[in-house]
Motif scaffolding. Sequence first.
Motif, PDB file in Angstrom:
ATOM      1  N   TRP A 197      46.159  29.325  36.827  1.00 19.92           N
ATOM      2  CA  TRP A 197      44.863  29.736  37.370  1.00 19.92           C
ATOM      3  C   TRP A 197      44.655  29.279  38.811  1.00 19.92           C
ATOM      4  O   TRP A 197      43.547  29.356  39.325  1.00 19.92           O
ATOM      5  N   CYS A 232      41.560  42.271  39.524  1.00 13.39           N
ATOM      6  CA  CYS A 232      42.441  41.497  38.642  1.00 13.39           C
ATOM      7  C   CYS A 232      43.179  40.377  39.371  1.00 13.39           C
ATOM      8  O   CYS A 232      43.841  39.553  38.727  1.00 13.39           O
ATOM      9  N   LEU A 235      41.323  35.297  40.227  1.00 12.18           N
ATOM     10  CA  LEU A 235      41.551  34.413  39.075  1.00 12.18           C
ATOM     11  C   LEU A 235      40.367  33.502  38.779  1.00 12.18           C
ATOM     12  O   LEU A 235      40.235  33.000  37.655  1.00 12.18           O
ATOM     13  N   GLU A 239      38.856  37.697  35.955  1.00 13.34           N
ATOM     14  CA  GLU A 239      40.090  37.468  35.203  1.00 13.34           C
ATOM     15  C   GLU A 239      40.005  36.229  34.330  1.00 13.34           C
ATOM     16  O   GLU A 239      40.607  36.166  33.263  1.00 13.34           O
ATOM     17  N   ASN A 240      39.238  35.245  34.773  1.00 11.77           N
ATOM     18  CA  ASN A 240      39.126  33.997  34.037  1.00 11.77           C
ATOM     19  C   ASN A 240      38.368  34.157  32.719  1.00 11.77           C
ATOM     20  O   ASN A 240      38.415  33.283  31.848  1.00 11.77           O
ATOM     21  N   ARG A 242      38.653  37.110  30.800  1.00 10.63           N
ATOM     22  CA  ARG A 242      39.319  38.096  29.941  1.00 10.63           C
ATOM     23  C   ARG A 242      39.940  37.434  28.706  1.00 10.63           C
ATOM     24  O   ARG A 242      40.492  36.337  28.780  1.00 10.63           O
ATOM     25  N   SER A 275      48.232  41.596  36.621  1.00 10.94           N
ATOM     26  CA  SER A 275      48.422  40.320  37.317  1.00 10.94           C
ATOM     27  C   SER A 275      48.858  39.195  36.381  1.00 10.94           C
ATOM     28  O   SER A 275      48.978  38.056  36.799  1.00 10.94           O
ATOM     29  N   THR A 277      47.378  38.059  33.381  1.00 10.65           N
ATOM     30  CA  THR A 277      46.377  37.223  32.725  1.00 10.65           C
ATOM     31  C   THR A 277      46.580  37.144  31.210  1.00 10.65           C
ATOM     32  O   THR A 277      46.344  36.100  30.599  1.00 10.65           O
ATOM     33  N   ARG A 281      46.941  33.571  29.226  1.00  8.71           N
ATOM     34  CA  ARG A 281      46.147  33.133  28.078  1.00  8.71           C
ATOM     35  C   ARG A 281      47.047  32.794  26.891  1.00  8.71           C
ATOM     36  O   ARG A 281      46.798  31.834  26.153  1.00  8.71           O
ATOM     37  N   ARG A 307      52.437  32.460  39.143  1.00 11.98           N
ATOM     38  CA  ARG A 307      51.609  31.818  38.119  1.00 11.98           C
ATOM     39  C   ARG A 307      52.468  31.088  37.081  1.00 11.98           C
ATOM     40  O   ARG A 307      51.948  30.508  36.137  1.00 11.98           O
TER      41      ARG A 307
END
Length: 419
Positions: A197, A232, A235, A239-240, A242, A275, A277, A281, A307
């Motif tokens: 993140w 997207c 972050l 996106e944080n 989703r 991106s 995500t 997760r 990432r």
Amino acid sequence: MGSVSLKVGDGTARFKRATLCSSAVNLLMILSVLTTNLFALYAFNYSPTHHHHNLNSHKNISLISEHVSKILREIDSSQRKLAKMEKELLGYDSIDVSRPNIASELKLYLQHHQLPLGKDSRTGITEMVASVGHSCEKSTDLLSQYMNYKVSGSCPDDWSLAQKLILRGCEPLPRRRCFAKGGSKLGLLKPFPLSLWSSVVDNKVVGSWSGYGCKGFDCLSKKKLSRECVNCFDLAGVENQRYVKSKGKNDFFLDDVLGLGSGGIRIGFDIGGGSGTFAARMAERNVTVITNTLNVDAPFSEFVASRGLFPLYLSLDHRFPFYDNVFDLVHASSGLDVGSKVEKLEFLMFDIDRVLRPGGLFWLDNFYCANDEKKGVLTRLIERFGYKKLKWVVGEKVDAATGKSEVYLSAVLQKPARG
């Protein structure tokens, strides 16, 4: 995508179109086989008179044996000719690598290389053959441009050319003998899982930002690049939220879906993962996910890798490079929409089914149904696979740009065990 190997013997990799002459020859070949079969049938059914039986018995057996041998030779020859006909009927013309504008590296790459010790006893091959996507033939000039570089030097900044070839079906691309461009400084990497993140700096993009509308991630974080990628790259913002917060009934909570997995979820595949995500997760929950993406309008691959995640640079026209039944979960959204051809979607769905293990989950996440026909096609196709519907929601969302209501399908499906 299928691939063909192009042999450079006399400087030409031949894929000649079927002609009237070749068709006539093949017709004669087929008639020859039929005639031989008729002779063999006659030989098997011919019964001589009783008083000549003992005298001619050995002669008849020899005649039958001769006809059978001839039939086997004809069948073998027919199979080779039919394979050649099949290649001709595909319609590919010749790639003439002897032309002056063809890069010498392309000629060298396409050559066959004989094994030094002859035939390999395990595989049966006698030579090493380089392969390229069969559609490369339609983009010979671009392919030659891609292979035009200084050997042992730096590769050209031609990522957009490579992606153009891939999107035209020229996949896999030939290997090259040059050094890929990288950042001027090594820099410090953010430790995992902090990297999931953390903001990504612009110099993480290989080479330059050439070919992109935005010239930095700050610009991209405010852009709508597709239905799946609205801001997207932000972050710290949308996106944080989703997969852990829901905007509507079509948005499933990640932990709820993982709880449906039979035997647990350990490894997954995200198709059109943007991106990264979804993979981020899942990484927080000790699940390894490979993110399939291309750099369309943005450097998705570099962003995902920064990432600390695994990007797979591959088009959806290519067969997934995984063995059968390896993934516990496959996640896809509107990126699954590969056009109007039903058969193309079928090929993709069968490949998804192939890499998903029995009992594994196929998560269709907010698939955009442009019309009832598209929804019906996908629904009927899913039913053919016999998946168990663990979740199935059809809902509407309002597009922020147009203000119009749109229909989306979200589902979690479990692959059955098949004999």
